[in-house]
Design a protein around this motif. Structure first.
Motif, PDB file in Angstrom:
ATOM      1  N   ILE A 179       0.827  -1.209   0.000  1.00  0.00           N
ATOM      2  CA  ILE A 179       0.000   0.000   0.000  1.00  0.00           C
ATOM      3  C   ILE A 179       0.860   1.258   0.000  1.00  0.00           C
ATOM      4  N   LEU A 180       1.915   1.253   0.816  1.00  0.00           N
ATOM      5  CA  LEU A 180       2.741   2.453   0.955  1.00  0.00           C
ATOM      6  C   LEU A 180       3.811   2.561  -0.128  1.00  0.00           C
ATOM      7  N   ALA A 181       4.364   1.432  -0.574  1.00  0.00           N
ATOM      8  CA  ALA A 181       5.524   1.475  -1.468  1.00  0.00           C
ATOM      9  C   ALA A 181       5.158   1.629  -2.938  1.00  0.00           C
ATOM     10  N   VAL A 182       4.182   0.867  -3.409  1.00  0.00           N
ATOM     11  CA  VAL A 182       3.907   0.835  -4.852  1.00  0.00           C
ATOM     12  C   VAL A 182       3.464   2.198  -5.400  1.00  0.00           C
ATOM     13  N   PRO A 183       2.412   2.834  -4.831  1.00  0.00           N
ATOM     14  CA  PRO A 183       2.017   4.146  -5.384  1.00  0.00           C
ATOM     15  C   PRO A 183       3.122   5.191  -5.285  1.00  0.00           C
ATOM     16  N   TYR A 184       3.865   5.180  -4.155  1.00  0.00           N
ATOM     17  CA  TYR A 184       4.937   6.156  -4.003  1.00  0.00           C
ATOM     18  C   TYR A 184       6.008   5.967  -5.068  1.00  0.00           C
ATOM     19  N   ALA A 185       6.387   4.720  -5.314  1.00  0.00           N
ATOM     20  CA  ALA A 185       7.413   4.444  -6.321  1.00  0.00           C
ATOM     21  C   ALA A 185       6.972   4.916  -7.705  1.00  0.00           C
ATOM     22  N   VAL A 186       5.726   4.647  -8.049  1.00  0.00           N
ATOM     23  CA  VAL A 186       5.209   5.085  -9.352  1.00  0.00           C
ATOM     24  C   VAL A 186       5.197   6.608  -9.425  1.00  0.00           C
ATOM     25  N   TRP A 187       4.711   7.251  -8.362  1.00  0.00           N
ATOM     26  CA  TRP A 187       4.614   8.718  -8.329  1.00  0.00           C
ATOM     27  C   TRP A 187       5.988   9.363  -8.457  1.00  0.00           C
ATOM     28  N   ARG A 188       6.969   8.816  -7.732  1.00  0.00           N
ATOM     29  CA  ARG A 188       8.303   9.431  -7.737  1.00  0.00           C
ATOM     30  C   ARG A 188       9.067   9.117  -9.015  1.00  0.00           C
ATOM     31  N   LEU A 189       9.063   7.856  -9.443  1.00  0.00           N
ATOM     32  CA  LEU A 189       9.843   7.469 -10.615  1.00  0.00           C
ATOM     33  C   LEU A 189       9.237   8.008 -11.912  1.00  0.00           C
ATOM     34  N   ALA A 190       7.917   8.015 -12.006  1.00  0.00           N
ATOM     35  CA  ALA A 190       7.255   8.509 -13.228  1.00  0.00           C
ATOM     36  C   ALA A 190       7.035  10.016 -13.202  1.00  0.00           C
ATOM     37  N   ARG A 191       7.350  10.658 -12.078  1.00  0.00           N
ATOM     38  CA  ARG A 191       7.191  12.119 -11.928  1.00  0.00           C
ATOM     39  C   ARG A 191       5.789  12.560 -12.373  1.00  0.00           C
ATOM     40  N   THR A 192       4.790  11.935 -11.776  1.00  0.00           N
ATOM     41  CA  THR A 192       3.397  12.202 -12.187  1.00  0.00           C
ATOM     42  C   THR A 192       2.829  13.482 -11.592  1.00  0.00           C
ATOM     43  N   ASP A 193       3.588  14.149 -10.717  1.00  0.00           N
ATOM     44  CA  ASP A 193       3.041  15.311 -10.006  1.00  0.00           C
ATOM     45  C   ASP A 193       2.589  16.416 -10.960  1.00  0.00           C
ATOM     46  N   ARG A 194       3.112  16.413 -12.191  1.00  0.00           N
ATOM     47  CA  ARG A 194       2.716  17.441 -13.157  1.00  0.00           C
ATOM     48  C   ARG A 194       1.239  17.331 -13.528  1.00  0.00           C
ATOM     49  N   PHE A 195       0.698  16.119 -13.466  1.00  0.00           N
ATOM     50  CA  PHE A 195      -0.699  15.928 -13.845  1.00  0.00           C
ATOM     51  C   PHE A 195      -1.486  15.114 -12.836  1.00  0.00           C
ATOM     52  N   ALA A 196      -0.812  14.377 -11.956  1.00  0.00           N
ATOM     53  CA  ALA A 196      -1.517  13.550 -10.975  1.00  0.00           C
ATOM     54  C   ALA A 196      -0.761  13.566  -9.655  1.00  0.00           C
ATOM     55  N   PRO A 197      -1.264  14.256  -8.627  1.00  0.00           N
ATOM     56  CA  PRO A 197      -0.601  14.233  -7.324  1.00  0.00           C
ATOM     57  C   PRO A 197      -0.626  12.831  -6.724  1.00  0.00           C
ATOM     58  N   LEU A 198       0.127  12.645  -5.648  1.00  0.00           N
ATOM     59  CA  LEU A 198       0.270  11.322  -5.042  1.00  0.00           C
ATOM     60  C   LEU A 198      -1.080  10.718  -4.675  1.00  0.00           C
ATOM     61  N   VAL A 199      -2.009  11.541  -4.208  1.00  0.00           N
ATOM     62  CA  VAL A 199      -3.308  11.018  -3.800  1.00  0.00           C
ATOM     63  C   VAL A 199      -4.023  10.345  -4.968  1.00  0.00           C
ATOM     64  N   VAL A 200      -3.916  10.907  -6.168  1.00  0.00           N
ATOM     65  CA  VAL A 200      -4.551  10.313  -7.352  1.00  0.00           C
ATOM     66  C   VAL A 200      -3.867   8.989  -7.699  1.00  0.00           C
ATOM     67  N   VAL A 201      -2.520   8.956  -7.614  1.00  0.00           N
ATOM     68  CA  VAL A 201      -1.783   7.723  -7.896  1.00  0.00           C
ATOM     69  C   VAL A 201      -2.172   6.639  -6.896  1.00  0.00           C
ATOM     70  N   GLN A 202      -2.371   7.028  -5.631  1.00  0.00           N
ATOM     71  CA  GLN A 202      -2.765   6.047  -4.614  1.00  0.00           C
ATOM     72  C   GLN A 202      -4.138   5.459  -4.914  1.00  0.00           C
ATOM     73  N   ILE A 203      -5.061   6.293  -5.359  1.00  0.00           N
ATOM     74  CA  ILE A 203      -6.400   5.795  -5.689  1.00  0.00           C
ATOM     75  C   ILE A 203      -6.333   4.841  -6.881  1.00  0.00           C
ATOM     76  N   ILE A 204      -5.594   5.248  -7.922  1.00  0.00           N
ATOM     77  CA  ILE A 204      -5.437   4.378  -9.091  1.00  0.00           C
ATOM     78  C   ILE A 204      -4.752   3.076  -8.681  1.00  0.00           C
ATOM     79  N   GLY A 205      -3.742   3.191  -7.793  1.00  0.00           N
ATOM     80  CA  GLY A 205      -3.061   1.994  -7.305  1.00  0.00           C
ATOM     81  C   GLY A 205      -4.016   1.048  -6.604  1.00  0.00           C
ATOM     82  N   GLY A 206      -4.950   1.609  -5.822  1.00  0.00           N
ATOM     83  CA  GLY A 206      -5.945   0.782  -5.149  1.00  0.00           C
ATOM     84  C   GLY A 206      -6.812   0.028  -6.133  1.00  0.00           C
TER      85      GLY A 206
END
Length: 397
Positions: A14-41
């Motif tokens: 729960i904690l590692a996968v969304p964070y890794a995607v958010w940080r490595l893919a640099r999604t903050d330009r279009f999707a903040p971490l909260v959005v990545v976490q929801i998609i990860g769920g």
């Protein structure tokens, strides 16, 4: 392995996968971490990865682990909704009541009507209304989901865009705050259970008296004691709301809304919100993803999400542009405000979680609304940045 070890494996995912995607893919330009976490769920849930690897899903997210995660998710979301209610500045909205009411009303009613119209067609088909829901309840619920603006996520995005302390940011907070009040009022109306009307009346009467006493007591308590007492108050009101046939999250919002944010240290309030987002809200997002379903027809669920997304985005932009025309805003303001108010993730997810809990809608409807919320929120930042840049340019005469 024992339940404890499997539970810790689930927490690591729960904690590692969304964070890794958010940080490595640099999604903050279009999707903040909260959005990545929801998609990860959603991806980690039964509808996607669980369907492809059922053995993985049965092992990691077994009933004991899910029960433990749900307990954390309930308390996490109660505290988060409580803080959202606490941060509503109704006094500021009242000072600007004319402009605020007109804009918030247009921004709420237009997407509500378009969303309800889309829902009226969608829900006429079998498999979309829950066993305890009626057609009008479900249509109103889906329509309201299309109208929601998530105040906490709006604050997060405004901070990233440098708007939070600006006049435009304060206006956005007023509009979203008033809509938040309306959202919870409509939810209470949808959940109104005539067989429990006596309980609900008793709860509201007791809550009004208790809120008056609590407001008086809070002003006399030391700062540190206010936090502890507030959490006790939250648990009691949430219990009363759930007992009466409403929902514990309705109670959590009411518990915060009747208190004043100025009674609490602003830095600690911000720290608490950030702490919740960092540590335990990811569990809520994952547990939300675990409830997704593509059981009716996967393509139909995505099609429904697309239709609802169009109704939601078009309705919000139409309503805000109407308000801007009536109030004489400068060119470009309506577009920025309309897109900023598209943020739906979190509050809308909480809203539709309640509808799913009360079986007003089915898991398929919930999934379509969840996809719509993610899409709407992901669109906000990339659509706002260029419009905000144009708005900031000096006008050439």
């Amino acid at each position: 392995m024992g339940t404890t070890e499997i539970y810790l494996i689930a927490l690591t995912i729960i904690l590692a996968v969304p964070y890794a995607v958010w940080r490595l893919a640099r999604t903050d330009r279009f999707a903040p971490l909260v959005v990545v976490q929801i998609i990860g769920g959603i991806l980690l849930g039964p509808g996607v990865l669980g369907a492809a690897y059922p053995a993985y899903y049965a092992f990691v997210f077994n009933p004991q682990v899910i029960a433990a995660l749900n307990g954390i998710a309930w308390w996490a979301v109660m505290m988060f909704v409580f803080v959202a209610g606490l941060e509503l500045d109704l006094a500021d909205a009242w000072r600007h009541r004319g402009e605020t009411a007109l804009t918030a009303g247009c921004a709420l009613v237009a997407p509500l009507l378009l969303g309800a119209a889309a829902a009226a067609v969608l829900l006429a088909q079998p498999g979309w209304i829950g066993p305890k829901g009626t057609y009008p309840q479900a249509v109103l619920g889906v329509g309201m989901a299309c109208a929601v603006t998530a105040l906490p996520i709006l604050v997060l995005l405004m901070e990233k865009l440098g708007l939070f302390r600006q006049p435009l940011g304060q206006r956005l907070l007023r509009y979203a705050s008033l809509d938040d009040v309306a959202i919870w009022g409509v939810l209470a109306l949808i959940l109104l259970d005539w067989s429990r009307l006596g309980r609900q009346g008793l709860f509201l009467a007791a809550f009004a008296v208790a809120a008056f006493v609590m407001r008086k007591a809070m002003q006399r308590l030391p700062q540190d004691d206010r936090w502890y007492v507030a959490l006790v108050w939250l648990a009691v009101v949430a219990f009363g709301a759930d007992w009466s046939g409403l929902h514990f999250m309705v109670g959590a919002f009411l518990a915060g809304a009747v208190l004043d944010a100025r009674w609490f240290d602003t830095a600690r309030l911000d720290a608490m919100r950030n702490f919740l987002l960092l540590t335990i809200m990811p569990v809520f997002f994952l547990s939300t993803g675990l409830r997704t379903s593509f059981g009716v027809n996967g393509a139909m669920v995505f099609a429904a999400a697309g239709v609802l997304l169009i109704a939601s985005v078009a309705g919000k932009l139409l309503g805000v542009h109407l308000a801007g025309r009536l109030l004489g805003w400068q060119r470009g303001e309506a577009s920025v405000i309309g897109w900023m108010l598209q943020t739906k993730a979190l509050i809308m997810i909480i809203f539709v979680n309640v509808l799913l809990d009360r079986e007003v809608i089915t898991a398929q409807t919930f999934t379509a609304l969840l996809l719509m919320a993610v899409g709407s929120t992901a669109l906000t930042t990339p659509m706002v940045r260029p419009r905000l840049a144009r708005l900031a340019r000096p006008t050439v005469h």
